[in-house]
Design an enzyme around this catalytic site. Sequence first.
Site, PDB file in Angstrom:
ATOM      1  N   SER A 160      -3.277   7.556   3.581  1.00  0.00           N
ATOM      2  CA  SER A 160      -2.320   6.548   3.120  1.00  0.00           C
ATOM      3  C   SER A 160      -2.674   5.181   3.692  1.00  0.00           C
ATOM      4  CB  SER A 160      -0.896   6.938   3.526  1.00  0.00           C
ATOM      5  OG  SER A 160      -0.471   8.080   2.827  1.00  0.00           O
ATOM      6  N   GLU A 161      -3.013   5.140   4.991  1.00  0.00           N
ATOM      7  CA  GLU A 161      -3.478   3.902   5.612  1.00  0.00           C
ATOM      8  C   GLU A 161      -4.517   4.187   6.683  1.00  0.00           C
ATOM      9  OE1 GLU A 161       0.514   2.495   4.025  1.00  0.00           O
ATOM     10  OE2 GLU A 161       0.037   4.118   5.393  1.00  0.00           O
ATOM     11  N   THR A 162      -5.335   3.178   6.922  1.00  0.00           N
ATOM     12  CA  THR A 162      -6.305   3.149   8.015  1.00  0.00           C
ATOM     13  C   THR A 162      -6.137   1.813   8.721  1.00  0.00           C
ATOM     14  OG1 THR A 162      -7.876   4.550   6.816  1.00  0.00           O
ATOM     15  CG2 THR A 162      -8.763   3.188   8.595  1.00  0.00           C
ATOM     16  N   PHE A 168      -4.988  -0.979   5.930  1.00  0.00           N
ATOM     17  CA  PHE A 168      -5.440  -0.867   4.549  1.00  0.00           C
ATOM     18  C   PHE A 168      -5.049   0.483   3.968  1.00  0.00           C
ATOM     19  CE2 PHE A 168      -8.132  -3.920   6.591  1.00  0.00           C
ATOM     20  CZ  PHE A 168      -8.521  -4.830   5.626  1.00  0.00           C
ATOM     21  N   HIS A 199       4.181   3.745   9.432  1.00  0.00           N
ATOM     22  CA  HIS A 199       3.455   4.749  10.206  1.00  0.00           C
ATOM     23  C   HIS A 199       2.155   4.198  10.786  1.00  0.00           C
ATOM     24  CE1 HIS A 199       0.437   6.004   7.128  1.00  0.00           C
ATOM     25  NE2 HIS A 199      -0.091   6.744   8.082  1.00  0.00           N
TER      26      HIS A 199
END
Length: 281
Positions: free
Chosen positions: A46-48, A66, A77
């Site tokens: 979902s994100e990094t 991102f 999160h």
Amino acid sequence: MTRYDYRLVDVFTEKAFGGNPLAVFREPGGLDAKTMQAVAKELHLSETTFVLKPSSASADHRVRMFTPDTELPFAGHPTLGTAYVLADGKDATIRLEEGVGVIRVTLRDGFVQMEQPLPTFTGTTITRKVAADALGLAVEEVRSDVPIQVGSSGIPFLFVPLANLKAVRRARRLGGLGANVYVFALSAERSGSDVHGRMFDDGLGIGEDPATGSAQGPLGAYLVAHDLVRVEPTTRIRVEQGFEIARPSILDVEVDKAGAAVTAVRVGGRCVPMGGGWLDL
């Protein structure tokens, strides 16, 4: 070629393989935004996040985050998970510089909590019928006693109140609303939870999000504003999410209110370290 290490952590869960997974690059060196975006697409979480030196004297670190398709100014999160990794899971207070400003995060006894920007709300022309059609529901499954609204603490969400848990489970992402959609009902699967929610994204490359921390501040303020929960000077709300996609998540929300005004919102949960890896770039 340079090796870039990352840590993997599940956020908003007490068990491995629950919550929302996050990759954190603590030392991304000279990676530019284009490469960061490519890395996020490669990992396809979902994100990094990428931890950098702060530009603000009031912050300890700067964080860029991102999704597989775009950079975000703020997300829940990634904020909590990044702070957890930076503190190695130990008690700490960390100030993270993000696109919406400096976010203060505290870790106490394994619980990670952030102070979110105060939510703002706007109306919408989307009717119950339009929302129901876009979600594959009957119009009666969208509540008529409280409004459909857009709320934001940095990322806008269209909040659609549904009649019951069954309606939330039945909801589908058919499109047509042109927004990140957060559906919810005041019923839950787990004892101790107050709300069951789901988030369908619009253009973020996520699809359905396991746990959407950035939506919880506005959701909590919405519930308090419309007296959908027992309102106190500090109202505590437990939200469950991600059950429909086998990533059960628990998100704890606190809303401070003085008179008619919401004065602060905090969102927290627990994290599980899952390991890590590296990329050679």
